[in-house]
Design an enzyme around this catalytic site. Structure first.
Site, PDB file in Angstrom:
ATOM      1  N   VAL A   1     -58.474 -81.217 -33.798  1.00  0.00           N
ATOM      2  CA  VAL A   1     -58.830 -80.031 -33.032  1.00  0.00           C
ATOM      3  C   VAL A   1     -59.547 -80.486 -31.767  1.00  0.00           C
ATOM      4  CG1 VAL A   1     -60.007 -77.809 -33.055  1.00  0.00           C
ATOM      5  CG2 VAL A   1     -59.059 -78.726 -35.177  1.00  0.00           C
TER       6      VAL A   1
ATOM      7  N   LYS B   1     -55.371 -76.951 -31.910  1.00  0.00           N
ATOM      8  CA  LYS B   1     -55.113 -77.735 -33.117  1.00  0.00           C
ATOM      9  C   LYS B   1     -53.767 -78.427 -32.954  1.00  0.00           C
ATOM     10  CE  LYS B   1     -56.282 -76.283 -37.193  1.00  0.00           C
ATOM     11  NZ  LYS B   1     -56.336 -75.566 -38.494  1.00  0.00           N
TER      12      LYS B   1
ATOM     13  N   MET C   1     -54.953 -82.025 -41.915  1.00  0.00           N
ATOM     14  CA  MET C   1     -53.644 -81.751 -41.333  1.00  0.00           C
ATOM     15  C   MET C   1     -53.572 -82.064 -39.851  1.00  0.00           C
ATOM     16  SD  MET C   1     -52.389 -78.213 -43.067  1.00  0.00           S
ATOM     17  CE  MET C   1     -51.042 -78.175 -41.897  1.00  0.00           C
ATOM     18  N   ALA C   2     -54.648 -81.883 -39.108  1.00  0.00           N
ATOM     19  CA  ALA C   2     -54.523 -81.940 -37.663  1.00  0.00           C
ATOM     20  C   ALA C   2     -55.860 -82.279 -37.023  1.00  0.00           C
ATOM     21  CB  ALA C   2     -54.006 -80.607 -37.130  1.00  0.00           C
TER      22      ALA C   2
ATOM     23  N   GLY D   1     -59.101 -82.603 -39.471  1.00  0.00           N
ATOM     24  CA  GLY D   1     -58.994 -82.217 -40.870  1.00  0.00           C
ATOM     25  C   GLY D   1     -57.901 -83.007 -41.537  1.00  0.00           C
TER      26      GLY D   1
ATOM     27  N   ASP E   1     -59.099 -71.791 -48.909  1.00  0.00           N
ATOM     28  CA  ASP E   1     -60.024 -72.908 -48.694  1.00  0.00           C
ATOM     29  C   ASP E   1     -61.315 -72.408 -48.050  1.00  0.00           C
ATOM     30  OD1 ASP E   1     -60.905 -75.503 -48.877  1.00  0.00           O
ATOM     31  OD2 ASP E   1     -60.001 -76.142 -46.983  1.00  0.00           O
TER      32      ASP E   1
ATOM     33  N   GLY F   1     -62.975 -82.174 -33.853  1.00  0.00           N
ATOM     34  CA  GLY F   1     -62.986 -82.597 -35.244  1.00  0.00           C
ATOM     35  C   GLY F   1     -61.577 -82.819 -35.716  1.00  0.00           C
TER      36      GLY F   1
END
Length: 529
Positions: free
Chosen positions: A89, A103, A86-87, A84, A197, A82
């Site tokens: 994975v 990540k 920021m990064a 996100g 979060d 997946g």
């Protein structure tokens, strides 16, 4: 780009996914099994995946001609799990070891000093987490200009995926999930970190449910994911760099589960913001929707700060009043009105955990007592509550006694000013009654000098009752006249006792008799003349 089967074989060697002898042995097997499709590249690619030579992710890169994106240091990339904000994975392996999750911060993001600082901070902080309800981190590294973090690989599904399939959960399942999340959050808090979060998609349930098994979460373990938004709550000696990590105007968190104070100032929110988020998650698990569903993000954040959500029992009648009250404490608008730590919230939910809830019960479930409010809080009122402490209790006056001595009243002390946050709250409640002593008919006396509390005043030698030597404020009784006597006033002249009055009367009577006798003798002798 068109490739042949031989080209793909060469890509397998160049990418280091296979050695030359392994590739030749694989091609011999393919020729024996392919038949008429021996030159069909898509069929060859699917065959490689089906027989475990490569993963679907690797095959997709190979048919596009990529040969350099399969290894990161000593880790072989298997799949993309997946991405996100920021990064990305990825699932990877190291030799014959178990799979791990990596990540990776994309190079475009690494050029941004803000994102790079946040990623590096996450990597260092996440290494401290060692708890069964938190995803583990093992290694931080950099290779080919890529910053990465090696983490525990979790085989399961997120709570968000469970909600998509089941819409909502019964109370015993919902409470169990949030209780485990609070245990992991307490460990995060112990390390001086804040998640910021927490949401259903960041709560993973493991192991994954197998086909044919009951669709329940009662045997799953909760793992908190994506602690990339965490930060140190303590001073790390680099305040300037820390302030740049979360710039003004950057929203950290998901509005469906965002605490009011986090929307206003995400840099200075505390663990109470995470408790609020988990309260919203529990609300969603029980009702099938977030507390304030709204397409307008700004309106949604305003509702979090100003509105009360619909009661959970309006959606789910199986929710008890006690559980509704706990959700109310977790989702209180002001941080100081919530549970002080995740552990306290978990203790409140502990009573609602039902052992072996998926098995038939041998008897009626005992009634669970209503939970007590968290220490240091005040029962919910429309206006804001005091930030700390409780109001002093005003004790009722004792009934007056017939032989009660007249007591000296010290000068009234000025009341301490109420905090600004409770001004409106105090104005809506009955304040402590103010009792003023009745005015004495005696002329006013000068105020006595301040008395040293270490020294006791000497009692005047007098038979009349004197003030008690106590350092308390006495409340006058209703309809009772009190003679206010200053502590340092000199003693008044004592009144005559009954014995003195009798002797005085006898003496006066004797004098009167003698005076009358003298007058009588005077009249007898001198009147005769």
């Amino acid at each position: 780009m068109d490739f042949s089967v031989d080209n793909l074989g060469g890509f397998l060697i160049r990418s280091k996914l296979m050695t030359a002898p392994e590739m030749l042995a694989m091609k011999e097997r393919w020729k024996a099994e392919a038949g008429a499709a021996i030159a069909n590249v898509p069929a060859f690619s699917k065959w490689l995946v089906a027989n475990g030579y490569v993963t679907e992710y690797q095959a997709g890169l190979l048919v596009k001609g990529h040969v350099d994106d399969f290894f990161l240091d000593q880790y072989k990339i298997l799949n993309r799990l997946g991405s996100g904000r920021m990064a990305g994975v990825y699932k990877a392996t190291r030799g014959s070891g178990p799979p791990v999750a990596i990540k990776v911060l994309p190079p475009s993001r690494a050029q941004n000093a803000q994102f790079l600082a946040r990623f590096q901070r996450e990597a260092q902080l996440s290494l401290k987490l060692k708890h069964p309800n938190c995803v583990r981190s093992f290694q931080v590294g950099q290779a080919r200009g890529l910053n990465y973090l090696v983490m525990e690989f979790i085989d399961g599904e997120t709570v968000d995926e469970v909600l998509s399939r089941r819409r909502r959960l019964p109370p015993h399942e919902a409470v169990r999930i949030v209780h485990q999340a609070l245990a992991g959050l307490e460990h995060i808090n112990d390390q001086g970190m804040v998640h910021r979060d927490l949401k259903p998609s960041n709560l993973m349930l493991t192991p994954a449910r197998q086909a044919g098994e009951p669709d329940t979460t009662l045997h799953a373990t909760v793992k908190i994911l994506d602690i990339g938004l965490g930060r140190l709550m303590i001073d790390d000696g680099n305040l300037a760099a820390r302030a740049d990590i979360t710039a003004d105007g950057v929203l950290l968190g998901t509005p469906d589960y965002l605490a009011p104070e986090q929307a206003r100032d995400p840099r200075n929110c505390t663990i109470q913001a995470d408790i609020y988020s988990l309260g919203c998650v529990l609300y969603h698990l029980l009702t099938g929707q977030p507390p304030f569903p709204d397409a307008n993000l700004l309106a949604q954040m305003v509702r979090h700060a100003t509105e009360e959500p619909r009661p959970v029992r309006d959606f789910n009648a199986s929710v008890s009043e006690g559980l509704q009250q706990i959700i109310g404490y977790m989702m209180a608008k002001a941080p100081e009105q919530r549970y002080p730590t995740p552990q306290r919230a978990a203790q409140a939910l502990q009573m609602f955990l039902l052992a072996d809830a998926d098995k038939p019960s041998s008897g009626p479930i005992p009634k669970v007592p209503e939970p007590k409010p968290p220490s240091g809080t005040i029962p919910k009122v429309p206006e804001p509550k005091p930030p700390s402490g409780t109001l002093p209790k005003v004790l009722p006056p004792k009934p007056p006694s017939e032989t009660m001595p007249k007591l000296a009243l010290p000068e009234p002390k000025p009341a301490s000013p109420a905090p600004a946050a409770v001004g409106s709250w105090l104005s809506g409640n009955l304040p402590p009654a103010k009792t003023e002593p009745r005015q004495s008919s005696a002329p006013p006396t000068p105020a006595p000098p301040p008395r040293d509390p270490r020294k006791k005043p000497k009692k005047p030698k007098s038979e009349r009752s004197q003030p008690l030597d106590i350092d308390v404020e006495l409340v006058p009784m209703p309809d009772q006249d009190i003679d206010v006597i200053p502590l340092d006033e000199p003693p008044r002249p004592a009144l005559l006792s009954r014995r003195d009055l009798i002797l005085l009367s006898i003496g006066a009577g004797t004098l009167v008799v003698l005076a009358l006798g003298v007058v009588a003798i005077y009249l007898i002798f001198f009147a005769a003349d």
